[in-house]
Write an enzyme that holds these catalytic residues in place. Structure first.
Site, PDB file in Angstrom:
ATOM      1  N   MET A  55       0.807  -1.213   0.000  1.00 61.87           N
ATOM      2  CA  MET A  55       0.000   0.000   0.000  1.00 61.87           C
ATOM      3  C   MET A  55       0.842   1.265   0.000  1.00 61.87           C
ATOM      4  SD  MET A  55      -2.865   1.244   2.730  1.00 61.87           S
ATOM      5  CE  MET A  55      -3.874   2.693   2.348  1.00 61.87           C
ATOM      6  N   TYR A  56       2.065   1.203   0.484  1.00 67.00           N
ATOM      7  CA  TYR A  56       2.915   2.389   0.547  1.00 67.00           C
ATOM      8  C   TYR A  56       3.428   2.725  -0.851  1.00 67.00           C
ATOM      9  CZ  TYR A  56       2.948   0.993   5.489  1.00 67.00           C
ATOM     10  OH  TYR A  56       2.596   0.608   6.761  1.00 67.00           O
ATOM     11  N   GLY A  57       2.613   3.495  -1.562  1.00 67.55           N
ATOM     12  CA  GLY A  57       2.972   3.845  -2.938  1.00 67.55           C
ATOM     13  C   GLY A  57       2.586   2.784  -3.937  1.00 67.55           C
TER      14      GLY A  57
END
Length: 294
Positions: A55-57
């Site tokens: 989910m981070y980027g």
């Protein structure tokens, strides 16, 4: 004195004070160059547990860490999380832990991280639309195939953790927890009883520690910063606690890691323990957000 290392799942040895990579900018330019420098400096300073997520980027954070650190030094573990996807067409996140979706996300994480096996793979959120046995069973199968080493969960209750453990071994839990927000105290207790690693996120309460008079007073007495006090308290709280504070600045990274050498007195710990429940509850809208300074 608390030990500085922990063996996740009994064999994956890491330094307890890790690094959360979520706040590292990934877009091209000076910000990305700074992110690469922060990740490399973390390893230079002895960090062996680095936390990221799809989910981070949407994969960009994993690719950044691979660019910064691959080939990974011996002992360095980059743990990632799956089970969250971008909804179409809104672009907002949603859970998707169907077995086929998890398998695809793990395959893509292996590619982005440039590894053949992920030492610790965590389920970012339980998917209410998929039977728990299917979600955990898919990760168990991937572990049997050698694509992941250990299975972890994030933002789970005591009951959910117990149910998952009936299906397979669970090596870690990543829940929101800090000096001012201890809503998941029962989960930490369950992890401690079972020897399960507990990776708190939002470790310094979104920087509110410095605005709390008691924490500031303890920091002044100890010759430390409020952030260091908050992290030292976590390290003292339980031997299974593995904080993963995040930052995009080397100076803050170095400040965070120096907390490992801070020794709180029994009287100071007692004063800090009394703060339980006095901090505002954090919004859970951004799953896995370490919530620390940039």
């Amino acid at each position: 004195m608390s030990t500085t290392v922990f063996r996740i799942g009994g064999d994956l040895e890491v330094r307890r004070l890790g690094f959360g990579a979520m706040r590292l900018p990934t877009d091209p330019g000076p910000g990305r160059a700074g992110s690469l420098a922060v990740a490399r400096r973390a390893v230079e300073l002895g960090v062996t547990l680095i936390d990221t997520a799809y989910m981070y980027g949407w994969g960009a954070n994993e690719e950044l860490l691979a660019e910064a650190l691959h080939p990974y030094p011996d002992g360095v573990q980059v743990t990632t999380k799956v089970g969250i996807v971008r909804a179409v067409p809104s672009g907002e996140w949603t859970q998707d832990a169907r077995p086929a979706a998890l398998r695809e996300q793990v395959e893509q994480a292996l590619r982005r991280l440039r590894v053949e096996r992920i030492g610790l793979l965590q389920l970012h959120r339980l998917d209410p639309g998929t039977p728990l046995a299917d979600q955990i069973g898919a990760l168990r199968d991937l572990r049997a195939e050698g694509k992941i080493g250990h299975i972890g969960l994030s933002e789970v209750t005591v009951g959910e953790l117990a149910a998952a453990r009936e299906i397979t071994d669970i090596a870690s839990v990543q829940n929101r927890y800090n000096l001012l927000d201890r809503a998941h105290e029962p989960v930490l207790a369950a992890c401690e009883a079972a020897g399960i690693a507990f990776l708190p996120w939002a470790t310094v309460a979104w920087g509110r520690s410095g605005a709390t008079a008691e924490i500031a007073a303890v920091a002044a007495e100890a010759g430390a910063t409020p952030t260091q006090v908050a992290l030292a308290w976590l390290l003292d709280r339980s031997p299974v606690v593995l904080p993963i504070p995040g930052t995009s600045r080397i100076a803050h990274l170095e400040e965070n890691l120096a907390a490992e050498g801070l020794r709180l007195t029994e009287a100071q710990r007692t004063r800090l323990d009394r703060l339980s429940g006095q901090g505002e509850r954090a919004d859970q809208g951004n799953p896995g957000d370490q919530g620390d300074r940039a």
